[in-house]
Design an enzyme around this catalytic site. Structure first.
Site, short mmCIF file in Angstrom:
data_model
loop_
_atom_site.label_atom_id
_atom_site.label_comp_id
_atom_site.label_asym_id
_atom_site.label_seq_id
_atom_site.Cartn_x
_atom_site.Cartn_y
_atom_site.Cartn_z
CB VAL A 121 -5.52 -5.66 3.98
CG1 VAL A 121 -6.88 -5.23 3.28
CG2 VAL A 121 -6.12 -3.73 4.49
CG ASP A 153 3.31 -11.02 2.22
OD1 ASP A 153 2.57 -9.46 2.08
OD2 ASP A 153 4.77 -10.42 1.78
CE LYS A 213 4.38 -7.67 6.13
NZ LYS A 213 3.68 -6.91 6.28
CB THR A 248 -2.63 2.01 -3.37
OG1 THR A 248 -3.12 1.56 -1.96
CG2 THR A 248 -2.30 0.35 -3.95
CB SER A 260 -6.53 2.69 -0.95
OG SER A 260 -7.61 1.80 0.38
CB CYS A 292 -5.76 5.08 4.55
SG CYS A 292 -5.59 3.13 4.91
NE ARG A 337 1.79 1.54 7.09
CZ ARG A 337 0.74 0.73 6.88
NH1 ARG A 337 0.78 -0.45 5.35
NH2 ARG A 337 -0.97 0.00 7.27
N1 LIG Z 1 -3.65 -0.40 6.91
C1 LIG Z 1 -5.20 -0.62 6.65
O1 LIG Z 1 -5.44 -0.02 7.69
C2 LIG Z 1 -6.16 -0.23 5.32
C3 LIG Z 1 -7.72 0.03 5.88
C4 LIG Z 1 -7.79 0.08 4.33
C5 LIG Z 1 -7.16 0.13 2.91
N2 LIG Z 1 -6.11 0.14 3.26
C6 LIG Z 1 -5.21 -0.61 1.96
O2 LIG Z 1 -5.00 -1.91 1.36
C7 LIG Z 1 -4.46 -1.80 1.02
C8 LIG Z 1 -3.02 -2.41 1.98
O3 LIG Z 1 -2.75 -2.48 3.20
P1 LIG Z 1 -1.53 -2.44 4.77
O4 LIG Z 1 -2.34 -1.63 5.19
O5 LIG Z 1 -2.51 -4.46 4.75
O6 LIG Z 1 -0.41 -2.88 3.72
P2 LIG Z 1 0.63 -3.77 4.58
O7 LIG Z 1 2.30 -3.65 3.96
O8 LIG Z 1 0.75 -3.57 5.76
O9 LIG Z 1 0.51 -5.29 3.83
C9 LIG Z 1 0.84 -5.50 2.63
C10 LIG Z 1 2.05 -6.69 2.48
O10 LIG Z 1 1.44 -7.15 1.07
C11 LIG Z 1 3.12 -7.56 0.70
N3 LIG Z 1 2.97 -7.99 -1.26
C12 LIG Z 1 3.47 -6.60 -1.59
N4 LIG Z 1 4.13 -6.81 -2.95
C13 LIG Z 1 3.42 -8.12 -2.52
C14 LIG Z 1 3.18 -8.89 -4.24
N5 LIG Z 1 3.43 -8.71 -5.66
N6 LIG Z 1 3.52 -9.98 -3.65
C15 LIG Z 1 2.86 -10.61 -2.63
N7 LIG Z 1 3.17 -10.09 -1.51
C16 LIG Z 1 3.15 -8.07 -2.03
C17 LIG Z 1 3.67 -7.28 1.57
O11 LIG Z 1 4.86 -7.65 1.68
C18 LIG Z 1 3.01 -6.36 2.59
O12 LIG Z 1 3.08 -8.46 3.61
C19 LIG Z 1 -3.52 -0.65 0.45
O13 LIG Z 1 -3.81 -0.14 -0.33
C20 LIG Z 1 -3.87 0.24 1.86
O14 LIG Z 1 -4.07 1.22 1.75
C21 LIG Z 1 -4.88 0.37 4.49
#
Ligand SMILES: NC(=O)c1ccc[n+]([C@@H]2O[C@H](COP(=O)([O-])OP(=O)(O)OC[C@H]3O[C@@H](n4cnc5c(N)ncnc54)[C@H](O)[C@@H]3O)[C@@H](O)[C@H]2O)c1
Length: 442
Positions: A22, A41, A46, A95, A130, A270, A340
């Protein structure tokens, strides 16, 4: 980089915490729109990949990253100190679920705890992760209030669900309507000011709880409907009716019907997760969603259903215990590298537990972790391996799947995605069974 704005940018510097599926595309979008972006991050791997111009997200190329860097408006860091001076902070951290299927908000609370002492007057903080209704008000707000800033006067807080669909190139990110909400009216106005500069449509809802629930409704809707069509496919199998033809016919209705398609189960970060966030919140309120419960049961039953079907169809009455199965595709959907919660994983696990020898090939994935002790390495898709397999099991139909080669060199294909042409298989004399094709024998 092609600039995509012709106005003076307000909220000039946006900090994005969490540079995953995201946060990274979101960063690109803001840069394209003329903003300065600082990405944070805590995964330094990364950060150095980005600094070396190496994209780890399928939808973004190395060139996209290089262009963004060349704009001079992108900075990334593992250190929260880098977000000093940001007008807006957007939180995109994971999440997931805890082992007991309850919400794991530790990434979000950790982020808020790190952020709070750094906040300065006038900043806007938006949660895009989310989550269940009430999170922004009950969990995020108290942590950010520790900054000592007055909410709605010195610090603005809101929630805006992320609706990105990785791998989907049919709709521009900025054309996806953006739902926004604020803790106070002033907060809501700040979100509106920000997002109306980048999104074509901004939809304001009356509370952060409504915005949080809207996201969960969208994903619960998919969860329930995919489970329903998977159960329907099993039903059609028993009734000797081809579910794919049924869906094709039903989908001609110009209103009142949305097509969902069978598959090996529900995957991704998700869809299988968000409904359980809602379920957890429902339980807290002393109630439940029976639809979500039932859908979960159907989803959980898919690996054994598919293992049974494969065993029934193995040639020469072979049992799974003597079978060699080659799985094509292990990601949760085509053309991405994300495994995932992928339905392929519990299916492979079940096949192994039932005694089969299982290999997998996925052009986007080198290895998968099935449980804490079991890691499976991917194999090359050689003609010899296809010939040796008792069953080639199509779990994910990537666009690059070499269908004709699969047909030419396999004796039996079990296709959970309706990706392989029965006519081609028939012509080559290859046995083909498609999930829900109505050919179950018992
Ligand atoms: N992937 C999707 O298609 C999608 C779509 C809509 C919503 N979402 C929601 O968006 C959110 C993020 O999802 P994602 O797929 O990008 O996750 P992801 O795991 O790909 O990325 C999350 C990033 O956050 C970093 N991170 C975690 N804790 C941290 C902290 N305290 N400080 C700094 N960095 C931190 C991690 O290292 C990771 O790189 C989730 O809640 C997910 O449900 C995801």
């Amino acid at each position: 980089m092609k600039e995509d704005h012709n106005f003076e940018v307000l909220h000039r510097k946006v900090a994005i915490i969490g540079l995953g599926f995201v946060g990274l595309p979101l960063s690109m979008m803001f840069i394209r729109k003329g903003f300065h972006v600082v990405g944070i991050d805590y995964d330094s791997g990364k950060i150095s990949a980005i600094q070396q111009g190496k994209s780890y997200i399928q939808d973004l190329s190395d060139t996209d990253l290089a262009d963004a860097m060349q704009s001079g408006r992108w900075q990334v860091s593992a250190d929260y100190a880098a977000l000093a001076g940001a007008d807006t902070v957007i939180i995109c951290v994971p999440t997931p679920l805890s082992p007991d299927n309850s919400p794991n908000l530790s990434y979000l609370t950790d982020t808020c705890a790190r952020l709070s002492p750094l906040l300065t007057p006038g900043q806007l903080v938006v949660v895009e992760s989310s989550t269940y209704p009430g999170t922004t008000r009950e969990v995020v707000l108290p942590l950010l209030e520790k900054s000592g800033l007055a909410i709605g006067q010195q610090l603005y807080i809101g929630y805006s669900p992320e609706r990105i669909d990785p791998g989907n190139t049919s709709i521009a990110f900025t054309a996806i309507p953006k739902i926004i909400s604020g803790i106070t009216t002033a907060c809501e106005q700040k979100l509106n000011e920000l997002y109306s500069q980048v999104f074509e449509h901004v939809i304001t809802v009356s509370s952060t709880e409504t915005a949080e629930t809207a996201k969960l409704l969208e994903n619960s809707y998919r969860f329930v409907n995919i489970s329903f069509i998977n159960e329907f496919a099993q039903l059609c199998d028993r009734l000797n009716i081809n579910v794919w033809e049924v869906i094709q016919a039903s989908a001609t209705k110009p209103y009142g019907y949305s097509a969902f398609y069978p598959g090996p189960g529900i995957g991704g970060h998700c869809i299988p997760v968000d409904p359980l966030y809602l379920q957890w919140k429902a339980a807290e309120a002393g109630t439940t969603s029976r639809f979500i419960e039932l859908s979960q049961q159907v989803n959980d039953s898919m690996p054994n259903y598919l293992a049974d079907r494969i065993e029934q169809e193995l040639q020469g009455g072979k049992k799974l215990t003597a079978a060699r199965i080659l799985v094509y595709g292990v990601t949760y959907k085509p053309n991405i590298a994300d495994v995932r919660e992928s339905a392929a994983l519990p299916l492979i696990h079940t096949l192994l537990q039932r005694g089969a020898i299982v290999d997998f090939h996925d052009p986007y994935v080198q290895q998968i972790k099935l449980d804490k002790d079991t890691i499976l390495l991917g194999v090359e898709l050689t003609d010899e391996r296809l010939e040796q397999a008792d069953c080639v099991l199509v779990c994910t139909n990537h666009d690059v799947m070499p269908i004709e080669r699969l047909i030419k060199h396999s004796s039996f294909i079990f296709d959970t995605r309706n990706a392989v042409s029965p006519a081609l298989a028939n012509r080559a004399g290859t046995k083909l069974v498609i999930l829900g094709d109505g050919k179950a024998t018992s």
